[in-house]
Design an enzyme around this catalytic site. Structure first.
Site, PDB file in Angstrom:
ATOM      1  N   TYR A   1      -2.189  -7.410  -1.890  1.00  0.00           N
ATOM      2  CA  TYR A   1      -2.670  -6.178  -1.252  1.00  0.00           C
ATOM      3  C   TYR A   1      -1.553  -5.547  -0.407  1.00  0.00           C
ATOM      4  O   TYR A   1      -1.280  -4.352  -0.512  1.00  0.00           O
ATOM      5  CB  TYR A   1      -3.884  -6.516  -0.384  1.00  0.00           C
ATOM      6  CG  TYR A   1      -4.399  -5.400   0.477  1.00  0.00           C
ATOM      7  CD1 TYR A   1      -5.058  -4.299  -0.068  1.00  0.00           C
ATOM      8  CD2 TYR A   1      -4.265  -5.453   1.864  1.00  0.00           C
ATOM      9  CE1 TYR A   1      -5.548  -3.286   0.733  1.00  0.00           C
ATOM     10  CE2 TYR A   1      -4.761  -4.443   2.674  1.00  0.00           C
ATOM     11  CZ  TYR A   1      -5.396  -3.360   2.110  1.00  0.00           C
ATOM     12  OH  TYR A   1      -5.883  -2.358   2.910  1.00  0.00           O
TER      13      TYR A   1
ATOM     14  N   LYS B   1       0.489  -1.991  -0.786  1.00  0.00           N
ATOM     15  CA  LYS B   1       0.539  -0.968   0.267  1.00  0.00           C
ATOM     16  C   LYS B   1       1.984  -0.595   0.609  1.00  0.00           C
ATOM     17  O   LYS B   1       2.281   0.572   0.863  1.00  0.00           O
ATOM     18  CB  LYS B   1      -0.233  -1.440   1.509  1.00  0.00           C
ATOM     19  CG  LYS B   1      -1.753  -1.490   1.319  1.00  0.00           C
ATOM     20  CD  LYS B   1      -2.336  -0.111   1.014  1.00  0.00           C
ATOM     21  CE  LYS B   1      -3.844  -0.122   0.878  1.00  0.00           C
ATOM     22  NZ  LYS B   1      -4.399   1.184   0.483  1.00  0.00           N
TER      23      LYS B   1
HETATM   24  N1  SER Z   1      -8.964  -4.279   6.723  1.00  0.00           N
HETATM   25  C1  SER Z   1      -8.101  -4.570   5.634  1.00  0.00           C
HETATM   26  C2  SER Z   1      -8.350  -5.922   5.082  1.00  0.00           C
HETATM   27  O1  SER Z   1      -8.815  -6.753   5.827  1.00  0.00           O
HETATM   28  C3  SER Z   1      -6.664  -4.480   6.049  1.00  0.00           C
HETATM   29  O2  SER Z   1      -6.177  -3.249   5.734  1.00  0.00           O
HETATM   30  O3  SER Z   1      -8.055  -6.163   3.954  1.00  0.00           O
END
Ligand code: SER
Length: 323
Positions: free
Chosen positions: A140, A144
């Protein structure tokens, strides 16, 4: 006339953002979209089924609906990303690339949510600067970082007006998050009200940057409304409101629900949380376009308990919320 498309509109941020955008611009101006087919309540509103990885589908909606601005919220969050890395990459990177390509072609304005997940184990944990080490430990986070680089590239190479925030954990009451590492700070409220107990998947001392959803919506809208000349950073702005540990959140909730207790059973999300900063320096956002948060921890807890109490059936045998 500003025709707006919101991707991922049924998600944690999307649902509240759509409501606010409709209040500002009018119901007809905001087109919701998501991967699922429309629900029955969507009959009242403009909703389009959209898989953001499908370039052609996206283009058709932009043309048919004469879209000028996209709030691109569709994405796979950190915990789910570790379970479905291919899907995470496809949605978060290829989906964004489709949006930016469309923005280039149709001269659209775009909002892209980045995340504290761009940071990693070698990033300074306290007062994390705007420009610093980005060595994310999750797929993730990698998507990003890639997304931020794409935004910077499309802005400077093609003049695309794309604006972005590195959002912290978002605390919300109307729609729960799905698949994030900061989800414990949301789930804890409903559990406290309904059951008087919660099993938290990170350790008590885990401290992360957080923001209440009304602040997050205002941040997004203020950033998008700002004079383009004031937007000096086209990758993504550090932004935050408060930082607190899981234990501090529990203590604050106990001020209102004294019998609430929390157990801790850390799982794989602990390592993700440990790789993220505890406190972010967002002075560039404050200086460039006037960012200022309104909700601190005590204000978040008061409002969350009040809003959630109205929404959920309070089944707990414990005493009701103390005002
Ligand atoms: N709130 C998100 C997550 O916990 C972080 O960008 O994946």
């Amino acid at each position: 006339m500003n025709r707006i498309l919101v991707t991922g509109s049924q998600g944690q941020l999307g649902s509240d953002l759509v409501t606010t955008l409709r209040q500002i611009y009018g119901v007809e101006q905001v087109v919701e979209s998501g991967r699922s087919p429309p629900h029955s309540e969507n009959n009242f509103y403009l909703y389009k089924t959209l898989d953001v990885t499908n370039h052609q589908q996206l283009q058709t909606i932009i043309e048919q609906e004469q879209i000028q601005t996209i709030y691109h919220l569709a994405g796979v969050l950190s915990a789910k990303g570790e379970q479905y890395p291919d899907r995470c990459w496809d949605v978060n990177v290829n989906g964004l690339r489709n949006i930016l390509e469309a923005a280039k072609t149709y001269q659209l304005k775009v909002f892209f949510p980045s995340s504290i997940a761009v940071f990693g184990p070698h990033t300074p944990k306290l007062d994390t600067p705007q420009i610093t080490v980005e060595d994310p430990a999750t797929i993730y986070g990698i998507t990003k970082v890639t997304g931020e680089l794409l935004c910077h590239y499309y802005a400077h190479r093609f003049g695309v007006d794309v604006r972005s925030l590195r959002l912290p954990g978002i605390i919300s009451y109307s729609t729960p998050p799905g698949g994030g590492t900061t989800d414990f700070a949301v789930a804890i409220f409903a559990a406290a009200l309904q059951h008087g107990t919660y099993t938290c998947f990170v350790r008590p001392e885990t401290r992360l940057p957080m923001m209440y959803v009304p602040d997050a919506i205002r941040a997004i809208l203020d950033l998008m409304a700002a004079d383009p000349n004031s937007i000096k950073i086209r990758s993504s702005y550090n932004i935050t409101a408060v930082s607190f540990s899981a234990a501090e959140l529990v203590t604050e909730i106990q001020k209102h629900l004294p019998h609430f207790n929390c157990h801790y059973a850390p799982d794989f999300r602990q390592a993700i949380a440990d790789s993220w900063p505890a406190v972010i320096d967002d002075s560039r956002a404050r200086a460039d376009w006037g960012w200022k948060h309104q909700y601190d921890l005590s204000a978040i807890v008061v409002d969350m308990l009040e809003k959630l109490s109205q929404r959920i059936e309070v089944t707990s045998q414990k005493p009701a919320v103390r005002s």
